[in-house]
Scaffold this active site. Structure first.
Site, mmCIF file in Angstrom:
data_model
loop_
_atom_site.group_PDB
_atom_site.id
_atom_site.type_symbol
_atom_site.label_atom_id
_atom_site.label_comp_id
_atom_site.label_asym_id
_atom_site.label_seq_id
_atom_site.Cartn_x
_atom_site.Cartn_y
_atom_site.Cartn_z
ATOM 1 N N PHE A 1 54.264 60.359 48.766
ATOM 2 C CA PHE A 1 53.416 60.758 47.643
ATOM 3 C C PHE A 1 52.058 61.307 48.075
ATOM 4 O O PHE A 1 51.392 61.993 47.308
ATOM 5 C CB PHE A 1 53.189 59.555 46.695
ATOM 6 C CG PHE A 1 52.132 58.598 47.190
ATOM 7 C CD1 PHE A 1 50.783 58.850 46.944
ATOM 8 C CD2 PHE A 1 52.471 57.482 47.938
ATOM 9 C CE1 PHE A 1 49.807 57.985 47.419
ATOM 10 C CE2 PHE A 1 51.496 56.627 48.416
ATOM 11 C CZ PHE A 1 50.154 56.878 48.163
ATOM 12 N N LYS B 1 63.499 66.662 48.760
ATOM 13 C CA LYS B 1 63.437 65.540 47.807
ATOM 14 C C LYS B 1 61.988 65.062 47.847
ATOM 15 O O LYS B 1 61.601 64.269 48.691
ATOM 16 C CB LYS B 1 64.389 64.430 48.257
ATOM 17 C CG LYS B 1 64.857 63.493 47.153
ATOM 18 C CD LYS B 1 63.761 62.744 46.434
ATOM 19 C CE LYS B 1 63.257 61.533 47.165
ATOM 20 N NZ LYS B 1 62.125 60.869 46.485
ATOM 21 N N GLU C 1 58.898 61.034 43.960
ATOM 22 C CA GLU C 1 59.052 61.052 42.503
ATOM 23 C C GLU C 1 57.728 60.773 41.793
ATOM 24 O O GLU C 1 57.624 60.945 40.585
ATOM 25 C CB GLU C 1 60.134 60.059 42.060
ATOM 26 C CG GLU C 1 59.864 58.592 42.374
ATOM 27 C CD GLU C 1 60.291 58.158 43.788
ATOM 28 O OE1 GLU C 1 60.145 58.969 44.734
ATOM 29 O OE2 GLU C 1 60.748 57.010 43.930
ATOM 30 N N ARG C 2 56.726 60.334 42.554
ATOM 31 C CA ARG C 2 55.434 60.065 41.916
ATOM 32 C C ARG C 2 54.596 61.327 41.767
ATOM 33 O O ARG C 2 53.690 61.377 40.957
ATOM 34 C CB ARG C 2 54.668 59.012 42.729
ATOM 35 C CG ARG C 2 55.260 57.624 42.520
ATOM 36 C CD ARG C 2 54.527 56.577 43.296
ATOM 37 N NE ARG C 2 55.117 56.379 44.608
ATOM 38 C CZ ARG C 2 54.634 55.571 45.528
ATOM 39 N NH1 ARG C 2 53.519 54.920 45.302
ATOM 40 N NH2 ARG C 2 55.235 55.428 46.693
ATOM 41 N N SER D 1 56.969 55.548 54.586
ATOM 42 C CA SER D 1 56.606 54.254 55.168
ATOM 43 C C SER D 1 57.588 53.869 56.284
ATOM 44 O O SER D 1 58.721 54.366 56.336
ATOM 45 C CB SER D 1 56.606 53.193 54.075
ATOM 46 O OG SER D 1 57.891 53.112 53.497
ATOM 47 N N CYS E 1 47.992 59.044 56.060
ATOM 48 C CA CYS E 1 48.630 58.378 57.202
ATOM 49 C C CYS E 1 47.727 58.446 58.425
ATOM 50 O O CYS E 1 47.949 57.744 59.400
ATOM 51 C CB CYS E 1 49.954 59.034 57.512
ATOM 52 S SG CYS E 1 49.759 60.757 57.902
ATOM 53 N N GLU F 1 49.943 47.475 56.729
ATOM 54 C CA GLU F 1 49.370 48.779 56.372
ATOM 55 C C GLU F 1 48.919 48.677 54.913
ATOM 56 O O GLU F 1 49.739 48.472 54.012
ATOM 57 C CB GLU F 1 50.417 49.894 56.502
ATOM 58 C CG GLU F 1 49.835 51.250 56.136
ATOM 59 C CD GLU F 1 50.844 52.399 56.117
ATOM 60 O OE1 GLU F 1 52.016 52.169 55.786
ATOM 61 O OE2 GLU F 1 50.435 53.537 56.414
HETATM 62 P P1 NAD Z 1 57.770 55.630 50.828
HETATM 63 O O1 NAD Z 1 58.400 55.268 52.127
HETATM 64 O O2 NAD Z 1 57.748 54.621 49.743
HETATM 65 O O3 NAD Z 1 58.512 56.922 50.209
HETATM 66 C C1 NAD Z 1 58.770 58.062 50.966
HETATM 67 C C2 NAD Z 1 60.013 58.744 50.419
HETATM 68 O O4 NAD Z 1 61.123 57.857 50.565
HETATM 69 C C3 NAD Z 1 59.916 59.094 48.943
HETATM 70 O O5 NAD Z 1 60.469 60.360 48.732
HETATM 71 C C4 NAD Z 1 60.723 58.002 48.261
HETATM 72 O O6 NAD Z 1 61.352 58.427 47.083
HETATM 73 C C5 NAD Z 1 61.746 57.624 49.315
HETATM 74 N N1 NAD Z 1 62.127 56.215 49.250
HETATM 75 C C6 NAD Z 1 61.345 55.179 48.863
HETATM 76 N N2 NAD Z 1 62.035 54.021 48.934
HETATM 77 C C7 NAD Z 1 63.272 54.337 49.375
HETATM 78 C C8 NAD Z 1 64.438 53.559 49.664
HETATM 79 N N3 NAD Z 1 64.472 52.249 49.512
HETATM 80 N N4 NAD Z 1 65.521 54.200 50.123
HETATM 81 C C9 NAD Z 1 65.520 55.537 50.290
HETATM 82 N N5 NAD Z 1 64.435 56.309 50.028
HETATM 83 C C10 NAD Z 1 63.333 55.727 49.583
HETATM 84 O O7 NAD Z 1 56.301 56.160 51.152
HETATM 85 P P2 NAD Z 1 55.140 56.539 50.132
HETATM 86 O O8 NAD Z 1 54.614 55.303 49.507
HETATM 87 O O9 NAD Z 1 55.557 57.660 49.255
HETATM 88 O O10 NAD Z 1 54.053 57.132 51.152
HETATM 89 C C11 NAD Z 1 53.143 56.348 51.855
HETATM 90 C C12 NAD Z 1 53.663 55.998 53.229
HETATM 91 O O11 NAD Z 1 53.959 57.189 53.957
HETATM 92 C C13 NAD Z 1 52.634 55.259 54.071
HETATM 93 O O12 NAD Z 1 53.310 54.259 54.798
HETATM 94 C C14 NAD Z 1 52.092 56.335 55.002
HETATM 95 O O13 NAD Z 1 51.562 55.855 56.221
HETATM 96 C C15 NAD Z 1 53.316 57.142 55.237
HETATM 97 N N6 NAD Z 1 52.998 58.482 55.676
HETATM 98 C C16 NAD Z 1 53.204 58.777 56.995
HETATM 99 C C17 NAD Z 1 52.887 60.023 57.458
HETATM 100 C C18 NAD Z 1 53.087 60.380 58.906
HETATM 101 O O14 NAD Z 1 52.909 61.522 59.242
HETATM 102 N N7 NAD Z 1 53.471 59.461 59.783
HETATM 103 C C19 NAD Z 1 52.365 60.996 56.596
HETATM 104 C C20 NAD Z 1 52.174 60.659 55.257
HETATM 105 C C21 NAD Z 1 52.500 59.393 54.801
#
Ligand code: NAD
Length: 498
Positions: free
Chosen positions: A149, A173, A176-177, A226, A281, A382
């Protein structure tokens, strides 16, 4: 209320699913739109469209592909404000911050416009008598992107411009937020002349992710999000034989040495810790104060922290917006409570912040905790919010031990006026992206972006040269043109150069 739909084969479509999700205005704490939550059938439709488009697109000349990318680049540039506004409204970050992410995303398109230079391959003349060798790279096929997001424009743009420039087709994909910006990006691609089916979007949640990971016709998966989900995506996609890069979460440390310029460091730490409400991140979340710098540094950071103006992202006076969701806000509040209970000193407390006209918004004020230790959950988890924690150590060696013991390895920074310290730090730290007096060392688009350890699963960093390698695979050709029968030296031994 409007529903944000999928984009498949050049058309907006509701697909086969009846489920929708709320897209919030985080500054007001209420839904502003709905997003369609896709199904496995919708994924199948998007992957089929991408598969059908792959043949013609991968055979389209480099020059023609690049013309589309140049046109897309101009359109993104022209629509920067519009994209930034959608990002700000759905995510909550300030408009200027959102513009910054659109520019950094567009810079990946700039990079992708130079793809002919990067796909040139290599040639060796006369590797053996009468034999030449050349290698070149070809696209993989259908690539999927699953994104978080916090950068609704930039993170998807780490992926699709490079994948598409290399001749692949793409299914995104988005989170969704924050689905609104991707819809606009799809329209800009269409306007730029990208053939239908090359770029597709399926909105949704885990159902869509799982359908992509299990789909036999998806060749590669890029994931950013994450760490637990990155680990899961890497495992599932690898099991089904896909190429996968999965970027995870972070806990980024800034080590401040006693010889650092304290005011400069404090300015940088506050910007890097609280910008985008800490939802980056590459945000600095842990300050490691070395030796006698600690008291002065905490003082300098706290006065700046307390002066930050918080408000809706679209409010031009605001320097920091709300968190993305009520759950994110509650998680941050719980983390600060736990830190205090564990013995940390709350130097600046954002828990009770009141924002005018934002009583129901997901706001938490910038918060500074001192005397934090590595066993406290406010350090080990985190937080992904506007919370800076200060840990105190006695030396550079202790600071490096602390940073290297952390399971994450995304970004880090050292603040120092010593070249020797900086050199030692960058050589010894177990982290993928390092800043020397630079707090958020996000590489430019022509370098690659990626962390180490639990911040990245897979072999390739994203965008830049590693992105090109990820989205292509190599072929090596050995060529001989015998023109007289006598030249044939074939025998049953394993051939060596002659
Ligand atoms: P998230 O992991 O909750 O979601 C990321 C994606 O995965 C979304 O599209 C979501 O719909 C999907 N998803 C969520 N739960 C899922 C599940 N159980 N099974 C399958 N797919 C699922 O992350 P977020 O809250 O949207 O973003 C924040 C996180 O992303 C933080 O941990 C941040 O550090 C990380 N991030 C990392 C980087 C990097 O470059 N390393 C960059 C940006 C964000």
């Amino acid at each position: 209320m409007r529903t944000i739909e999928h984009w498949i084969a050049g058309l907006e479509t509701a697909g086969s699913g009846s489920r929708t999700g709320d897209v919030f205005d985080p500054a007001q704490g209420r839904p502003q739109a709905q997003v369609r939550l896709g199904t496995a059938e919708d994924v199948d439709a998007a992957v089929s469209a991408a598969r059908a488009a792959f043949g013609p697109w991968s055979q389209t000349s480099l020059s023609a592909r690049v013309r589309v990318l140049f046109a897309f680049r101009e359109l993104v540039d022209r629509h920067t404000d519009e994209l930034a506004r959608v990002v700000s409204l759905e995510h909550g970050k300030t408009l200027d911050d959102a513009r910054g992410e659109v520019v950094r995303g567009r810079e990946v398109v700039d990079f992708a416009c130079g793809i002919p230079q990067l796909l040139k391959g290599e040639f060796s003349d006369q590797v053996s008598s009468g034999i030449d060798s050349h290698s070149f790279r070809q696209p993989l096929g259908v690539c999927a992107g699953i994104t978080p997001f916090n950068f609704p424009v930039m993170v998807p743009m780490w992926m699709h411009p490079v994948a598409i420039a290399c001749g692949n087709t793409f299914v995104l994909k988005p989170s969704e937020r924050v689905p609104g910006a991707s819809e606009l990006v799809a329209r800009l691609y269409a306007q730029a002349g990208l053939p239908d089916g090359v770029f597709n979007i399926v909105n949704g949640d885990k159902d869509v992710v799982d359908a992509l990971l299990g789909h036999a016709d998806v060749d590669a998966v890029s994931f950013v999000g994450s760490t637990p989900i990155a680990r899961y995506v890497h495992g599932r996609a690898s099991e089904s034989g896909k190429r996968v890069q999965a970027l995870g979460g972070a806990k980024n440390h800034a080590v401040v040495m006693p010889d650092a310029d304290v005011d400069f460091a404090a300015d940088q730490l506050v910007a890097a810790g609280y910008g985008s409400a800490g939802q980056r991140c590459m945000a600095i979340s842990a300050v490691v104060a070395v030796g006698q710098v600690a008291d002065q540094l905490v003082q300098a950071v706290s006065s700046r922290t307390a002066a930050i103006t918080v408000g809706a992202g679209t409010d031009s006076a605001a320097q920091m917006g709300p968190l993305v969701s009520a759950a994110a806000r509650d998680r941050v509040l719980d983390a600060v409570d736990a830190g205090e209970k564990d013995g940390a000193t709350v130097v600046v407390d954002g828990r009770e912040l009141q924002v005018p006209d934002g009583a129901d918004g997901f706001f938490v004020g910038p918060t500074l905790l001192d005397q934090v230790t590595t066993d406290m959950s406010v350090y080990t988890e985190e937080i992904f919010g506007p919370v800076l924690v200060v840990l105190r150590v006695g030396s550079l060696d202790e600071a490096l031990d602390l940073v290297n013991a952390n399971p994450y390895g995304n970004g880090t920074a050292v603040f120092t006026s010593s070249g020797e310290v900086a050199r030692s730090f960058q050589r010894r730290v177990q982290v993928g992206m390092i800043g020397v007096n630079v707090p958020i060392p996000v590489p430019m688009s022509y370098h690659s972006f990626g962390g180490w350890k639990d911040s990245l699963f897979g072999d390739h960093h994203i965008h830049g040269p590693e992105g090109v390698r990820f989205y292509t695979r190599a072929k090596v050709v050995s060529t001989r043109w015998p023109h007289v029968r006598e030249e044939s030296l074939a025998h049953l031994n394993f051939p060596t150069a002659t």
